[in-house]
Motif scaffolding. Structure first.
Motif, mmCIF file in Angstrom:
data_model
loop_
_atom_site.group_PDB
_atom_site.id
_atom_site.type_symbol
_atom_site.label_atom_id
_atom_site.label_comp_id
_atom_site.label_asym_id
_atom_site.label_seq_id
_atom_site.Cartn_x
_atom_site.Cartn_y
_atom_site.Cartn_z
ATOM 1 N N GLY A 120 0.829 -1.199 0.000
ATOM 2 C CA GLY A 120 0.000 0.000 0.000
ATOM 3 C C GLY A 120 0.856 1.238 0.000
ATOM 4 N N TYR A 121 0.225 2.378 -0.254
ATOM 5 C CA TYR A 121 0.996 3.624 -0.234
ATOM 6 C C TYR A 121 0.734 4.436 1.021
ATOM 7 C CZ TYR A 121 -3.275 5.945 -2.020
ATOM 8 O OH TYR A 121 -4.552 6.422 -2.191
ATOM 9 N N ALA A 122 -0.179 3.969 1.871
ATOM 10 C CA ALA A 122 -0.461 4.652 3.139
ATOM 11 C C ALA A 122 -1.287 3.726 4.012
ATOM 12 C CB ALA A 122 -1.201 5.967 2.900
ATOM 13 N N ALA A 123 -1.379 4.074 5.292
ATOM 14 C CA ALA A 123 -2.224 3.303 6.208
ATOM 15 C C ALA A 123 -3.680 3.434 5.784
ATOM 16 C CB ALA A 123 -2.042 3.818 7.634
ATOM 17 N N THR B 111 -5.245 1.698 3.361
ATOM 18 C CA THR B 111 -5.569 1.350 1.978
ATOM 19 C C THR B 111 -6.236 -0.016 1.863
ATOM 20 O OG1 THR B 111 -3.305 0.523 1.724
ATOM 21 C CG2 THR B 111 -3.741 2.760 0.959
ATOM 22 N N LYS C 199 -4.616 -3.173 3.091
ATOM 23 C CA LYS C 199 -3.644 -4.263 2.896
ATOM 24 C C LYS C 199 -4.017 -5.485 3.718
ATOM 25 C CE LYS C 199 -0.274 -1.868 4.482
ATOM 26 N NZ LYS C 199 -1.088 -0.705 4.875
ATOM 27 N N THR D 113 2.307 -7.753 4.705
ATOM 28 C CA THR D 113 1.891 -6.421 4.257
ATOM 29 C C THR D 113 3.003 -5.412 4.517
ATOM 30 O OG1 THR D 113 0.936 -5.841 6.412
ATOM 31 C CG2 THR D 113 -0.512 -6.941 4.832
ATOM 32 N N ASN E 181 3.942 -0.899 3.598
ATOM 33 C CA ASN E 181 3.695 0.349 2.887
ATOM 34 C C ASN E 181 4.948 0.776 2.132
ATOM 35 O OD1 ASN E 181 0.986 0.822 3.550
ATOM 36 N ND2 ASN E 181 1.527 1.812 5.483
ATOM 37 N N ARG F 239 1.234 7.486 -3.923
ATOM 38 C CA ARG F 239 0.604 6.495 -4.800
ATOM 39 C C ARG F 239 1.416 6.307 -6.073
ATOM 40 N NH1 ARG F 239 -4.977 7.241 -8.217
ATOM 41 N NH2 ARG F 239 -5.440 5.023 -8.570
ATOM 42 N N ALA G 28 4.532 4.245 -5.324
ATOM 43 C CA ALA G 28 4.211 2.822 -5.151
ATOM 44 C C ALA G 28 4.000 2.142 -6.492
ATOM 45 C CB ALA G 28 2.968 2.675 -4.272
#
Length: 666
Positions: free
Chosen positions: A35-38, A40, A42, A146, A148, A224, A227
């Protein structure tokens, strides 16, 4: 018709690829949900995939799921077998950690391990959770995990410049790149912000802070993009690797990137940039440390910063090399030419210095000595204090005894020169002889003490004493002749220059002696190994040479073909008895040695695996198997210097080859 012969490089790559595939047959598979942030999704996606796998008849167990307190995610945990967390006491608080031993004992087909970049509490076997996952894969257990994008080591500075946050928990890029599958959990930034506002990610107060800082739309869009680009690079790399093995296209660039590692605050950014450059060019990465006298004399804080930057380079896949010398540019250029380096990466910090031309001088000399090598300068725009390795820490602790002693010796030498000049005066000798006498005093002073300030002090003192004892009117600091002023200036600068050259030659002699000693040690080790006729002689020689190199106590465990440890052979350093060394023979320490034998990687003190151990354990292995394990008792808990460590590993490899060729295991 001309016969088409396969290219040798291509054949070698194909063989290496097949060997790698053969080794990975019994290895577990890893799938990473990126993911690109908390928030998202995952963990949610991982749990959904786990239920699908369970429906297919796969034995799935949840090893560790981070408690996010999100109802949708928690609902998916139901129905999955879970390994109870390991409760670790930390400063009076019970913390939940992944129980690696329980997972290895349960041995499911597929294990869920959330938060790949997590740092384990002190007391766990491994410092990082990704190391736990590596052990699981080695044991044949497949893993879902998982992570980020901001947790990738090479992107740390890039993400930090976007978000203004320095991420502490990071994983090496090779862990991500070696994953068998990567699934990007993509979500529009607007949808993610909406979820945050609805309280589906954080609580109300935490959500408000996040929306005003990390979760701003422009930052999420940039993360984003990073990523998606990083995942695309991984796919592109895999495609290039496959094409390189085909009969129609051989892929080879020959790029070799050299990054210069220092203790400067900007060095970490430079290393990460060089790693991305090597990745983009599909080339090798080497980190070079030039060990100068200043580095050897630097305070512990500076040395710790240098070690940390070297670890970052290793994590990013660089081979770290240490060379000795006072001329940094010459050492870099010489190594670059010998090692066929194609690009050199240097750093430049953004601070004022009393030597503004030093940077350009270094660059100009480097480009002159290595004209065919591209040089990249990575600026650091942050305002920082000037980096300069020094002994300030020692001075703050009140280490004035050596300073007073050195100043006293210099004063005594110059006083002796003044006494002799009086004798020369009475004998009617010329002023030229007296000037040479004072210059001799300055040279002797520089040999006694090697700090620049001492050279300045001795040169200035020579002018004062010459004026006082040799210039009319005698025994005063007055001088009426205009030529005397010129004499004083010439005497000062001649003395200072001569002192500086003497100091530099002294440092070079120390460095040359150090290099000669280490080279002689390797040569001696090679010659004596050839004369060994029994296996015990090889172990004894290797331990003796390692102890001689490090001045530390050493023990060796021979390892049989089944990977079992034999009886420990103990070699205490001079002054330490076997009883004092027996603390390294405990069951716990032997367990660390057994782990090293089983995994073929170093462990113990100063490493990220079982760091609470008393000794550092290194495998003695050839390309086939581990022949033995060497334990080095680090009494002061300080890691081995990189140069010594490289020599040590070379000695261990040579011992392993000797054992394989002369004493093959049945």
């Amino acid at each position: 018709m001309e016969e088409m012969r396969p290219d040798s490089e291509q054949l070698l790559k194909r063989i290496q690829y097949e060997e790698k595939r053969e080794q990975e047959k019994n290895r577990g598979k890893m799938k990473v949900f990126l993911g690109y942030a908390a928030g998202t999704g995952k963990t949610y996606a991982m749990l959904e995939a786990a239920h699908e796998a369970e429906k297919s008849g796969i034995d799935v167990v949840a090893g560790y799921i981070e408690p996010h307190n999100r109802p949708d995610t928690e609902a998916l945990r139901e129905g999955l077998e879970e390994i109870p967390p390991l409760m670790v006491d930390y400063k009076g608080i019970q913390l939940r950690e992944f129980d690696l031993d329980a997972a290895l004992k349960r041995r499911p087909q597929l294990l869920l391990v959330d938060e790949l970049a997590h740092t384990n509490v002190r007391g766990c076997r491994n410092e990082k959770r990704y190391q736990d996952v590596m052990e699981l894969l080695q044991a044949g257990i497949s893993v879902y995990s998982t992570v980020n994008i901001q947790h990738l080591e090479s992107l740390n500075d890039l993400v930090g410049s976007i978000t203004g946050i320095q991420v502490r928990e990071r994983i090496p890029d090779y862990v991500f790149d070696q994953a068998d599958q990567v699934e990007v959990i993509d979500i529009e930034p607007d949808d993610l912000i909406r979820r945050m506002k609805e309280g589906k990610i954080y609580g109300e107060s935490q959500a408000e802070r996040a929306l005003s800082n990390f979760f701003r739309r422009e930052k999420l869009v940039a993360l984003r993009e990073i990523a998606l680009r990083r995942t695309a690079d991984r796919v592109s790399r895999m495609a290039e690797e496959e094409r390189s093995l085909s009969d129609n296209q051989d892929y080879h660039t020959g790029e070799h990137i050299l990054v210069c590692i220092t203790a400067a605050p900007s060095s970490a950014k430079v290393i990460r940039t060089a790693a991305r450059l090597a990745d983009a060019f599909r080339g090798r990465l080497t980190g070079l440390v030039v060990e100068t006298a200043k580095i050897r004399e630097a305070d512990e804080k500076t040395k710790a910063a240098l070690r940390e930057n070297m670890e970052i380079a290793k994590v990013l896949g660089a081979r770290v090399v240490t060379v000795c010398g006072s001329d940094v540019a010459s050492q870099i250029a010489q190594y670059a030419r010998i090692s066929n380096v194609s690009k050199i990466v240097l750093g430049r910090t953004n601070h004022l210095t009393i030597r503004p031309m030093y940077r350009s001088e270094l660059l100009e000399k480097l480009t002159y000595l290595a004209p065919n090598i591209d040089v990249y300068i990575i600026p650091d725009m942050r305002q920082t204090k000037r980096y300069h390795p020094s002994q300030m820490e020692k001075r703050k602790k009140g280490d004035w005894r050596k300073t007073v002693l050195d100043l006293s010796l210099i004063t005594a030498v110059m006083a002796a020169a003044a006494f002799l000049s009086l004798a020369f005066l009475k004998l009617g000798l010329s002023g030229t002889d007296q000037i040479i006498l004072y210059l001799l005093g300055v040279l002797i002073s520089s040999y006694i003490a090697d700090r620049k300030i001492y050279s300045l002090y001795s040169a200035l003192l020579s002018v004062v004493l010459y004026n006082f004892f040799c210039i009319e009117p005698l025994y005063s600091l007055k001088a009426y002749d205009r030529g005397d002023s010129v004499t004083f200036i010439l005497l000062f600068f001649s003395g200072f220059f001569a002192a500086a050259m003497t100091r530099k030659l002294k440092q070079q002699n120390v460095e040359s002696a150090k290099i000669a000693y280490r080279t002689g040690l390797l040569l001696e080790n090679s010659q004596r190994l050839r004369r060994c006729r029994r296996e015990k002689e090889v172990w004894a020689l290797t331990a003796a040479q390692a102890g001689k190199l490090l001045n530390l106590s050493v023990l060796i465990y021979p390892v049989d073909k089944k990977g079992r440890l034999g009886t420990a052979m103990v070699f205490p350093r001079p002054g330490m008895s076997e009883e004092e060394f027996s603390v390294c023979l405990s069951t716990r320490e032997k367990g660390v040695a057994q782990w090293t034998a089983a995994n073929g990687h170093r462990a113990g003190a100063s490493t990220h695996t079982l760091p609470d151990s008393l000794a550092l354990y290194l495998p003695i292995q050839d390309e086939d198997q581990v022949k033995g394990v060497m334990g080095i008792y680090l009494e002061e808990r300080r890691p081995i210097a990189e140069f010594e460590y490289n020599l040590l590993t070379a000695m261990l490899s040579e011992a392993a080859v000797k054992l394989k060729d002369t004493f093959p295991q049945e």
